[in-house]
Design a protein around this motif. Sequence first.
Motif, PDB file in Angstrom:
ATOM      1  N   ARG A   1     -12.192  59.684  63.731  1.00 17.60           N
ATOM      2  CA  ARG A   1     -10.999  59.447  63.807  1.00 17.60           C
ATOM      3  C   ARG A   1     -10.216  57.759  63.559  1.00 17.60           C
ATOM      4  O   ARG A   1     -10.877  56.689  64.224  1.00 17.60           O
ATOM      5  CB  ARG A   1     -10.568  58.712  65.573  1.00 17.60           C
ATOM      6  CG  ARG A   1     -11.192  59.914  66.770  1.00 17.60           C
ATOM      7  CD  ARG A   1     -10.324  60.646  67.548  1.00 17.60           C
ATOM      8  NE  ARG A   1      -9.964  61.819  68.036  1.00 17.60           N
ATOM      9  CZ  ARG A   1      -8.900  63.057  67.130  1.00 17.60           C
ATOM     10  NH1 ARG A   1      -7.969  62.797  67.637  1.00 17.60           N
ATOM     11  NH2 ARG A   1      -9.754  64.187  67.668  1.00 17.60           N
TER      12      ARG A   1
ATOM     13  N   GLU B   1     -28.129  46.992  62.001  1.00 13.81           N
ATOM     14  CA  GLU B   1     -29.343  46.208  62.342  1.00 13.81           C
ATOM     15  C   GLU B   1     -30.313  46.893  63.371  1.00 13.81           C
ATOM     16  O   GLU B   1     -31.637  46.990  62.914  1.00 13.81           O
ATOM     17  CB  GLU B   1     -28.711  44.939  62.855  1.00 13.81           C
ATOM     18  CG  GLU B   1     -30.259  43.637  63.256  1.00 13.81           C
ATOM     19  CD  GLU B   1     -30.174  42.447  64.753  1.00 13.81           C
ATOM     20  OE1 GLU B   1     -28.095  42.726  64.176  1.00 13.81           O
ATOM     21  OE2 GLU B   1     -30.458  42.000  64.875  1.00 13.81           O
ATOM     22  N   SER B   2     -29.770  47.572  64.301  1.00  9.55           N
ATOM     23  CA  SER B   2     -30.395  47.485  65.145  1.00  9.55           C
ATOM     24  C   SER B   2     -31.119  49.292  64.228  1.00  9.55           C
ATOM     25  O   SER B   2     -31.930  49.198  65.243  1.00  9.55           O
ATOM     26  CB  SER B   2     -29.447  48.593  66.708  1.00  9.55           C
ATOM     27  OG  SER B   2     -28.526  49.879  65.720  1.00  9.55           O
ATOM     28  N   THR B   3     -30.682  50.064  64.208  1.00 10.88           N
ATOM     29  CA  THR B   3     -32.122  51.203  63.655  1.00 10.88           C
ATOM     30  C   THR B   3     -32.507  50.451  62.139  1.00 10.88           C
ATOM     31  O   THR B   3     -33.492  50.853  61.802  1.00 10.88           O
ATOM     32  CB  THR B   3     -30.910  51.996  61.926  1.00 10.88           C
ATOM     33  OG1 THR B   3     -29.509  52.637  63.088  1.00 10.88           O
ATOM     34  CG2 THR B   3     -31.384  52.835  61.526  1.00 10.88           C
TER      35      THR B   3
ATOM     36  N   LEU C   1     -34.086  52.899  55.965  1.00 11.07           N
ATOM     37  CA  LEU C   1     -33.682  52.808  56.917  1.00 11.07           C
ATOM     38  C   LEU C   1     -34.042  50.873  57.073  1.00 11.07           C
ATOM     39  O   LEU C   1     -33.413  50.139  57.383  1.00 11.07           O
ATOM     40  CB  LEU C   1     -34.180  53.115  58.415  1.00 11.07           C
ATOM     41  CG  LEU C   1     -33.715  54.825  58.364  1.00 11.07           C
ATOM     42  CD1 LEU C   1     -34.728  55.258  59.256  1.00 11.07           C
ATOM     43  CD2 LEU C   1     -32.449  55.198  58.410  1.00 11.07           C
TER      44      LEU C   1
ATOM     45  N   LEU D   1     -31.543  62.070  57.902  1.00  9.30           N
ATOM     46  CA  LEU D   1     -31.044  61.101  58.555  1.00  9.30           C
ATOM     47  C   LEU D   1     -29.660  60.202  58.570  1.00  9.30           C
ATOM     48  O   LEU D   1     -29.258  59.542  59.978  1.00  9.30           O
ATOM     49  CB  LEU D   1     -32.373  59.639  58.350  1.00  9.30           C
ATOM     50  CG  LEU D   1     -33.545  60.081  58.607  1.00  9.30           C
ATOM     51  CD1 LEU D   1     -35.038  59.124  57.962  1.00  9.30           C
ATOM     52  CD2 LEU D   1     -33.880  61.072  59.924  1.00  9.30           C
TER      53      LEU D   1
ATOM     54  N   PRO E   1     -25.326  65.218  61.175  1.00  7.31           N
ATOM     55  CA  PRO E   1     -24.781  65.099  61.738  1.00  7.31           C
ATOM     56  C   PRO E   1     -25.360  63.714  63.154  1.00  7.31           C
ATOM     57  O   PRO E   1     -25.418  63.674  64.187  1.00  7.31           O
ATOM     58  CB  PRO E   1     -24.073  66.224  63.174  1.00  7.31           C
ATOM     59  CG  PRO E   1     -23.970  67.105  62.025  1.00  7.31           C
ATOM     60  CD  PRO E   1     -25.035  67.005  60.880  1.00  7.31           C
ATOM     61  N   SER E   2     -26.811  64.418  63.371  1.00 11.28           N
ATOM     62  CA  SER E   2     -27.431  63.127  63.853  1.00 11.28           C
ATOM     63  C   SER E   2     -27.640  61.772  63.428  1.00 11.28           C
ATOM     64  O   SER E   2     -28.989  61.358  64.043  1.00 11.28           O
ATOM     65  CB  SER E   2     -28.638  64.164  64.399  1.00 11.28           C
ATOM     66  OG  SER E   2     -29.875  63.372  63.796  1.00 11.28           O
ATOM     67  N   THR E   3     -27.387  61.205  62.863  1.00  8.62           N
ATOM     68  CA  THR E   3     -26.696  60.215  61.360  1.00  8.62           C
ATOM     69  C   THR E   3     -27.527  58.959  62.790  1.00  8.62           C
ATOM     70  O   THR E   3     -26.644  58.967  63.219  1.00  8.62           O
ATOM     71  CB  THR E   3     -26.108  60.157  60.686  1.00  8.62           C
ATOM     72  OG1 THR E   3     -26.211  58.583  60.628  1.00  8.62           O
ATOM     73  CG2 THR E   3     -24.699  59.989  61.851  1.00  8.62           C
ATOM     74  N   MET E   4     -28.309  58.200  62.562  1.00 10.42           N
ATOM     75  CA  MET E   4     -28.913  57.124  62.875  1.00 10.42           C
ATOM     76  C   MET E   4     -28.164  55.836  62.269  1.00 10.42           C
ATOM     77  O   MET E   4     -28.785  54.492  62.974  1.00 10.42           O
ATOM     78  CB  MET E   4     -29.967  56.437  63.321  1.00 10.42           C
ATOM     79  CG  MET E   4     -30.655  57.529  63.557  1.00 10.42           C
ATOM     80  SD  MET E   4     -32.567  56.794  64.292  1.00 10.42           S
ATOM     81  CE  MET E   4     -33.503  58.614  63.365  1.00 10.42           C
TER      82      MET E   4
ATOM     83  N   ALA F   1     -23.883  56.903  62.498  1.00 12.27           N
ATOM     84  CA  ALA F   1     -22.872  56.727  64.100  1.00 12.27           C
ATOM     85  C   ALA F   1     -22.443  55.135  64.297  1.00 12.27           C
ATOM     86  O   ALA F   1     -21.302  55.268  65.040  1.00 12.27           O
ATOM     87  CB  ALA F   1     -24.944  56.304  65.369  1.00 12.27           C
ATOM     88  N   ASP F   2     -22.641  54.147  63.405  1.00 11.52           N
ATOM     89  CA  ASP F   2     -22.763  52.915  64.237  1.00 11.52           C
ATOM     90  C   ASP F   2     -21.428  52.442  62.870  1.00 11.52           C
ATOM     91  O   ASP F   2     -19.887  51.712  63.136  1.00 11.52           O
ATOM     92  CB  ASP F   2     -23.583  51.060  63.913  1.00 11.52           C
ATOM     93  CG  ASP F   2     -24.753  51.609  65.102  1.00 11.52           C
ATOM     94  OD1 ASP F   2     -24.050  51.784  65.798  1.00 11.52           O
ATOM     95  OD2 ASP F   2     -25.745  51.497  64.583  1.00 11.52           O
TER      96      ASP F   2
ATOM     97  N   LEU G   1     -18.610  55.002  62.047  1.00 12.33           N
ATOM     98  CA  LEU G   1     -18.060  55.241  62.747  1.00 12.33           C
ATOM     99  C   LEU G   1     -17.312  54.749  63.470  1.00 12.33           C
ATOM    100  O   LEU G   1     -16.491  54.589  63.968  1.00 12.33           O
ATOM    101  CB  LEU G   1     -18.853  56.624  62.596  1.00 12.33           C
ATOM    102  CG  LEU G   1     -18.730  57.939  61.912  1.00 12.33           C
ATOM    103  CD1 LEU G   1     -19.518  58.742  62.728  1.00 12.33           C
ATOM    104  CD2 LEU G   1     -17.988  58.492  61.374  1.00 12.33           C
ATOM    105  N   TRP G   2     -17.760  54.134  64.661  1.00 11.59           N
ATOM    106  CA  TRP G   2     -17.911  53.245  64.975  1.00 11.59           C
ATOM    107  C   TRP G   2     -16.579  52.486  64.902  1.00 11.59           C
ATOM    108  O   TRP G   2     -15.984  52.067  65.710  1.00 11.59           O
ATOM    109  CB  TRP G   2     -18.869  52.852  66.175  1.00 11.59           C
ATOM    110  CG  TRP G   2     -18.998  52.126  67.886  1.00 11.59           C
ATOM    111  CD1 TRP G   2     -18.623  51.107  68.354  1.00 11.59           C
ATOM    112  CD2 TRP G   2     -17.609  52.901  68.715  1.00 11.59           C
ATOM    113  NE1 TRP G   2     -18.193  50.820  69.954  1.00 11.59           N
ATOM    114  CE2 TRP G   2     -17.911  52.237  69.890  1.00 11.59           C
ATOM    115  CE3 TRP G   2     -17.409  53.658  69.436  1.00 11.59           C
ATOM    116  CZ2 TRP G   2     -17.251  52.370  71.092  1.00 11.59           C
ATOM    117  CZ3 TRP G   2     -16.899  54.464  70.491  1.00 11.59           C
ATOM    118  CH2 TRP G   2     -16.534  52.902  71.103  1.00 11.59           C
TER     119      TRP G   2
ATOM    120  N   ARG H   1     -13.434  53.712  64.009  1.00 11.59           N
ATOM    121  CA  ARG H   1     -12.939  53.883  64.673  1.00 11.59           C
ATOM    122  C   ARG H   1     -11.794  52.441  65.373  1.00 11.59           C
ATOM    123  O   ARG H   1     -10.773  52.540  65.907  1.00 11.59           O
ATOM    124  CB  ARG H   1     -13.317  54.555  66.158  1.00 11.59           C
ATOM    125  CG  ARG H   1     -12.201  55.022  67.138  1.00 11.59           C
ATOM    126  CD  ARG H   1     -12.698  55.729  68.004  1.00 11.59           C
ATOM    127  NE  ARG H   1     -12.077  56.176  69.620  1.00 11.59           N
ATOM    128  CZ  ARG H   1     -12.065  57.211  70.028  1.00 11.59           C
ATOM    129  NH1 ARG H   1     -12.967  58.007  70.067  1.00 11.59           N
ATOM    130  NH2 ARG H   1     -11.623  56.849  71.009  1.00 11.59           N
TER     131      ARG H   1
END
Lengths: 182, 437
Positions: free
Chosen positions: B199, B220-222, B247, B364, B368-371, B374-375, B377-378, B381
């Motif tokens: 989006r 950083e989290s991953t 990673l 990984l 669609p379950s990417t670690m 995910a961040d 795309l966030w 948006r």
Amino acid sequence: MLTVTAPAPLAAPKPGAARASVPLDVQREVEQFLYRQADLLDGKAWQDYIDCFAPDGVYWMPAHPHQTSGDGVPSIFFEDRNLMTIRMKRMLHPRAWSQKTQWGTSHVVGNVAIESHDPKSGAVVCRSRFHMLDFRRDQSRHFAGSYVHRLAKTGDGYRIALQRVDMVNGEGMYEYVLQAWV
Amino acid sequence: MARYGINELRGMVEPDRVHRATYGDPEIFELEMERIFNRVWTYVGHESQVKKPGDYWTVMIGRQPMIMIRGEDGKVHVLFNCCPHRGNLLIGDRSGNVEKSIVCSYHAWQFNYDGSPKAIPLAKGYEGTKLDPSGRACAVRRAPRQDSYRGFVFASLADSGPSLLDWLGASRVAFDQMCDRAPDGEVEVVPTCFRVLQRSNWKFFLENQLDVAHAVVTHESTGRAAMDVEEQVKAKSGSAPFDYHFLSGFTMPLGAWDKMTTVNYPHGHSVLEGYMSLRPKDPISLEYEAVMKAKYGEARTNEILEKNIHHVICWPGLSIQPPLQQLRAIRPLAHDQTLTELWHFRLKGAPEPIYRRALGYFNLVNSPSTMVNADDLWNFRKQHEGLRSEGSEWVSLHRYLGQDDEAGGVVRTRIGTSEAPLRNYFKAWAEYMTAGN
């Protein structure tokens, strides 16, 4: 290895395949195990969720229904406990930015059918259906499909040797991604 | 009422900043479709996606639904997915085989795989009308231009313009590196396309790909999580597999990312050198090198593997990581909606473990379950929503401006976190958007 050692193949459930005739208490115990697993997921009790898996257990969501193993083919998830632990630690990290917004899921698991039961070892292969609503910052998504669990019986109840997850909308376009297991 | 004339468009891009409306204004998006996506070469797919005659894959080029299909003649054809009769989509599925002929589901107009007319029912009804059932008006329209490079098929909606090779220019190294790294000199598609919808405006995605400064912040989290587990594995068994670095590498301090280089070419194409493409010396890589040397000899193998390419952007729609054979095609759907199509390729002739390792990365990072994404795309948006605000009129591209090396229209950074790639994209953007017809 980040490359997961694949368990023995497990096909998607065949419609109307024979159901093993099992004692009612086995059926009940399997159902309770599946309900608890879903409950841990919705409760974000990640470590307890991972502990549902055997030491060499694998969580697998195929990219396509015809796949019978995650070995050497793309998967949506194909994770052993090490990879699941990375996923958990990521979600719990204070700067996992996309975890900062409110989100949650609700799973309903049903249609639990036991396909095979080994009375000697207690090992079970069972299938079930799930519906999952995922809510994230004012948006809901709906995922649904089937689980197949290959369960080993231990002194401390069942452990998952392999869980196969086929979503009916698994091959569709993903609006955003899946951060936790389904 | 058009608000954007050439002068307004020119005024939106300055050497060191761009106006927020370049991302958020639907009218700009329409102009981008017309002036950029209708003119450039767009990646359609790989020839190995359509192996047999009649095999097809559908795809969007700009706003046009298109078909890539293998003809009876063995050639790949790129056609508009549109029946010349009443405009129906000829093919409603994403991929498959058309069998015998392309048949419209509405009135059974039939076409050969190359789009030429095969049979039109009720032909009598056209006698005396202006429609000639065997003429061009009854053929499926072909992409105005189509070409391929080392198996990668592109099409352009423009009748004229630079050839594919000229347009790709130095960015063709993406395909050369992918194919040269295969002992057999070519790659084969892994026939799973993951599709993720964002989006957000399409430009954020491309910007992020070569923005090395974001990695340690966003991921950083991953990186930490992977490093924790990597250390657990090391403590238990003495060593951890090389691929944990995919990673855990995200934890590298900013200074380490500065050691990388981006090289920025005409048409907005940009290359990131360094990072993960260095030759690792783990057993899997060494086994692969031995196969390469047997095929190419020592000198040529070194030449191929020492090319230090991590990531290539073929602006405006393609992001490629040759060392891991990952390809992401960007399909803008609306000013605030972007589809990414994620593909993986197999190096023909390479040992299986080298494929497995890159596949692990695909699962990984690009599933669609990417670690990882995910961040990203966030962020995209939040960027898109943030720029709706009048809190910031301009988007900064200042970092290390004036400290890059420029020669012959090519900008090479001295410092990895220079925002040179972003400046390069917008240079191309402004050129396309303000060019005459």
